[in-house]
Write a protein that holds these residues in place. Sequence first.
Motif, PDB file in Angstrom:
ATOM      1  N   LEU A 126      -4.782   1.138 -10.385  1.00  0.00           N
ATOM      2  CA  LEU A 126      -4.971   2.491  -9.866  1.00  0.00           C
ATOM      3  C   LEU A 126      -6.516   3.005 -10.650  1.00  0.00           C
ATOM      4  N   ILE A 127      -6.998   3.959 -10.136  1.00  0.00           N
ATOM      5  CA  ILE A 127      -8.108   4.751 -10.575  1.00  0.00           C
ATOM      6  C   ILE A 127      -7.873   5.619 -11.580  1.00  0.00           C
ATOM      7  N   GLY A 128      -8.563   5.598 -12.611  1.00  0.00           N
ATOM      8  CA  GLY A 128      -7.850   6.400 -13.817  1.00  0.00           C
ATOM      9  C   GLY A 128      -6.820   6.410 -14.170  1.00  0.00           C
ATOM     10  N   GLY A 129      -5.941   5.293 -13.935  1.00  0.00           N
ATOM     11  CA  GLY A 129      -4.562   5.223 -14.452  1.00  0.00           C
ATOM     12  C   GLY A 129      -3.667   5.883 -13.603  1.00  0.00           C
ATOM     13  N   GLU A 130      -4.057   6.755 -12.649  1.00  0.00           N
ATOM     14  CA  GLU A 130      -3.035   7.393 -11.671  1.00  0.00           C
ATOM     15  C   GLU A 130      -3.534   7.739 -10.176  1.00  0.00           C
ATOM     16  N   ARG A 131      -4.658   7.351 -10.017  1.00  0.00           N
ATOM     17  CA  ARG A 131      -5.005   7.637  -8.562  1.00  0.00           C
ATOM     18  C   ARG A 131      -5.082   6.400  -7.780  1.00  0.00           C
ATOM     19  N   VAL A 132      -4.844   6.423  -6.413  1.00  0.00           N
ATOM     20  CA  VAL A 132      -4.771   5.524  -5.530  1.00  0.00           C
ATOM     21  C   VAL A 132      -6.260   5.127  -5.074  1.00  0.00           C
ATOM     22  N   PRO A 133      -6.689   3.906  -5.348  1.00  0.00           N
ATOM     23  CA  PRO A 133      -8.051   3.542  -4.930  1.00  0.00           C
ATOM     24  C   PRO A 133      -8.098   3.296  -3.268  1.00  0.00           C
ATOM     25  N   PRO A 134      -9.503   3.129  -2.747  1.00  0.00           N
ATOM     26  CA  PRO A 134      -9.687   3.164  -1.185  1.00  0.00           C
ATOM     27  C   PRO A 134      -8.772   1.861  -0.783  1.00  0.00           C
ATOM     28  N   LEU A 135      -8.947   0.736  -1.578  1.00  0.00           N
ATOM     29  CA  LEU A 135      -8.425  -0.687  -1.272  1.00  0.00           C
ATOM     30  C   LEU A 135      -6.651  -0.677  -1.053  1.00  0.00           C
ATOM     31  N   LEU A 136      -6.252   0.044  -1.916  1.00  0.00           N
ATOM     32  CA  LEU A 136      -4.825   0.214  -1.917  1.00  0.00           C
ATOM     33  C   LEU A 136      -4.545   1.215  -0.898  1.00  0.00           C
ATOM     34  N   ALA A 137      -5.280   2.408  -0.658  1.00  0.00           N
ATOM     35  CA  ALA A 137      -4.885   3.257   0.455  1.00  0.00           C
ATOM     36  C   ALA A 137      -4.857   2.745   1.676  1.00  0.00           C
ATOM     37  N   SER A 138      -5.546   1.756   1.680  1.00  0.00           N
ATOM     38  CA  SER A 138      -5.658   0.887   3.263  1.00  0.00           C
ATOM     39  C   SER A 138      -4.482   0.095   3.423  1.00  0.00           C
ATOM     40  N   ARG A 139      -3.914  -0.339   2.218  1.00  0.00           N
ATOM     41  CA  ARG A 139      -2.498  -0.955   2.511  1.00  0.00           C
ATOM     42  C   ARG A 139      -1.676   0.122   2.761  1.00  0.00           C
ATOM     43  N   LEU A 140      -1.688   1.221   2.006  1.00  0.00           N
ATOM     44  CA  LEU A 140      -0.514   2.190   2.328  1.00  0.00           C
ATOM     45  C   LEU A 140      -0.616   2.779   3.842  1.00  0.00           C
ATOM     46  N   ASP A 141      -1.872   3.125   4.202  1.00  0.00           N
ATOM     47  CA  ASP A 141      -2.175   3.652   5.556  1.00  0.00           C
ATOM     48  C   ASP A 141      -1.430   2.556   6.789  1.00  0.00           C
ATOM     49  N   LYS A 142      -1.771   1.252   6.517  1.00  0.00           N
ATOM     50  CA  LYS A 142      -1.351   0.285   7.329  1.00  0.00           C
ATOM     51  C   LYS A 142       0.283   0.267   7.143  1.00  0.00           C
ATOM     52  N   SER A 143       0.942   0.497   6.010  1.00  0.00           N
ATOM     53  CA  SER A 143       2.326   0.360   5.925  1.00  0.00           C
ATOM     54  C   SER A 143       2.929   1.634   6.723  1.00  0.00           C
ATOM     55  N   ILE A 144       2.326   2.632   6.503  1.00  0.00           N
ATOM     56  CA  ILE A 144       2.638   3.807   7.320  1.00  0.00           C
ATOM     57  C   ILE A 144       2.610   3.589   8.957  1.00  0.00           C
ATOM     58  N   GLU A 145       1.609   2.994   9.270  1.00  0.00           N
ATOM     59  CA  GLU A 145       1.356   2.740  10.610  1.00  0.00           C
ATOM     60  C   GLU A 145       2.438   1.938  11.131  1.00  0.00           C
ATOM     61  N   GLN A 146       3.051   0.892  10.265  1.00  0.00           N
ATOM     62  CA  GLN A 146       3.892  -0.174  10.578  1.00  0.00           C
ATOM     63  C   GLN A 146       5.168   0.495  10.680  1.00  0.00           C
ATOM     64  N   TYR A 147       5.322   1.298   9.785  1.00  0.00           N
ATOM     65  CA  TYR A 147       6.678   2.418   9.865  1.00  0.00           C
ATOM     66  C   TYR A 147       6.505   3.035  11.055  1.00  0.00           C
ATOM     67  N   MET A 148       5.773   3.530  11.664  1.00  0.00           N
ATOM     68  CA  MET A 148       5.707   4.447  12.816  1.00  0.00           C
ATOM     69  C   MET A 148       5.938   3.339  14.129  1.00  0.00           C
ATOM     70  N   LYS A 149       5.037   2.384  14.053  1.00  0.00           N
ATOM     71  CA  LYS A 149       5.349   1.488  15.126  1.00  0.00           C
ATOM     72  C   LYS A 149       6.652   0.838  15.146  1.00  0.00           C
ATOM     73  N   TYR A 150       7.553   0.626  14.183  1.00  0.00           N
ATOM     74  CA  TYR A 150       8.897   0.362  14.503  1.00  0.00           C
ATOM     75  C   TYR A 150       9.935   1.353  14.414  1.00  0.00           C
ATOM     76  N   HIS A 151       9.151   2.650  14.990  1.00  0.00           N
ATOM     77  CA  HIS A 151      10.128   4.245  15.212  1.00  0.00           C
ATOM     78  C   HIS A 151      10.872   4.561  13.889  1.00  0.00           C
ATOM     79  N   GLN A 152      10.137   4.455  12.917  1.00  0.00           N
ATOM     80  CA  GLN A 152      10.433   5.049  11.408  1.00  0.00           C
ATOM     81  C   GLN A 152      11.946   4.401  11.087  1.00  0.00           C
ATOM     82  N   VAL A 153      12.341   3.061  11.360  1.00  0.00           N
ATOM     83  CA  VAL A 153      13.579   2.349  10.979  1.00  0.00           C
ATOM     84  C   VAL A 153      13.369   1.811   9.931  1.00  0.00           C
ATOM     85  N   PRO A 154      12.411   1.073   9.682  1.00  0.00           N
ATOM     86  CA  PRO A 154      12.399   0.260   7.952  1.00  0.00           C
ATOM     87  C   PRO A 154      12.319   1.117   7.034  1.00  0.00           C
TER      88      PRO A 154
END
Length: 332
Positions: free
Chosen positions: A167-195
């Motif tokens: 994390l940045i500053g011990g508490e903020r999500v950095p761009p690299l991690l944000a890209s993973r989380l955005d992709k996770s949300i994309e996959q969550y929506m891809k599978y119709h919010q079931v997983p």
Amino acid sequence: MMSFFSLILFVLFVFLFIREKRRISLSFLFIAALANLALSLVAFSNQIPWVNLIVAAAILASVPLSVLFVSIYLLLNGRIMLKKESKKLANMLSLLLSLLIFAMIGMFFYIFFISYNDKFAVFYLGTLLIFMYFSFVFVSFLAYAIFYHYWKIWYKPDFIIALGSGLIGGERVPPLLASRLDKSIEQYMKYHQVPKIIVSGGQGPDELLSEAEAMKKYIVAKGVPEQDVLMEDKSRNTMQNMLFSKAIMDEMKPDHKSIFVTNNYHVFRASIYARLAGLKKCEGVGAKTARYYMPSAFIREYIGIIMMYKWWHLAVVAMIVLFTAMILRSVI
């Protein structure tokens, strides 16, 4: 005969790939099959007048030109990394590798064209064999990692594991991690919010909260219902990410299927950890990474792969050193 051997290698690769694709040994078989196919095409070209000469000339020219191109590319990439990233060793890997290749080239010309010495020549050839071995491992790993990354996932997951990072500053999500989380949300929506999304990451000594907590806040702020985001906040590395997330999934649904999300360069190595953790149905999805960052990132992943199987590689290096020593004794 060679084309038949190519077919055997290809069938063996497909068979093992279907059984379990998350193995580093498949990368060597993958490259062996491709190389044998190329040799079969070269052998076939010998039957056509003039074509064999063109093919031979192309092969002879491609090897030194490829080495030169890779060396210059890594050198330029190293300069970009120094400008855009912090001057940590992990961010200097492409630069260091380019300097190593240039050093090997310089030693070749010095020993064989400027100041020839039998002992130095044998020592150099032994060093070159070690360098070529690790180059083969790297090319195999890189080719198969790219192939694996683009392989489509055919099942619907019950869980999506988002792998954490610092994390940045011990508490903020950095761009690299944000890209993973955005992709996770994309996959969550891809599978119709079931997983269910499992955010996986513990708290480092310099962090004010766990990576999992920061990741959950980010995902919930993006509109994902809080009850669909589960926290795994004890892990300190990728292996623990997989093991501790598996424990959560086993408790909720013993016969589960899952996917994990990380950055694209990290997908294959993380998939090996998923297999070692006992996750039978768990394939990786890669988030995009800045292009300039990829060479150093893949080199870092390669070093990680080497360390995972270090005793095998040490055994090969020992055999090359022993072989070189035997030749040196005959020269002295």
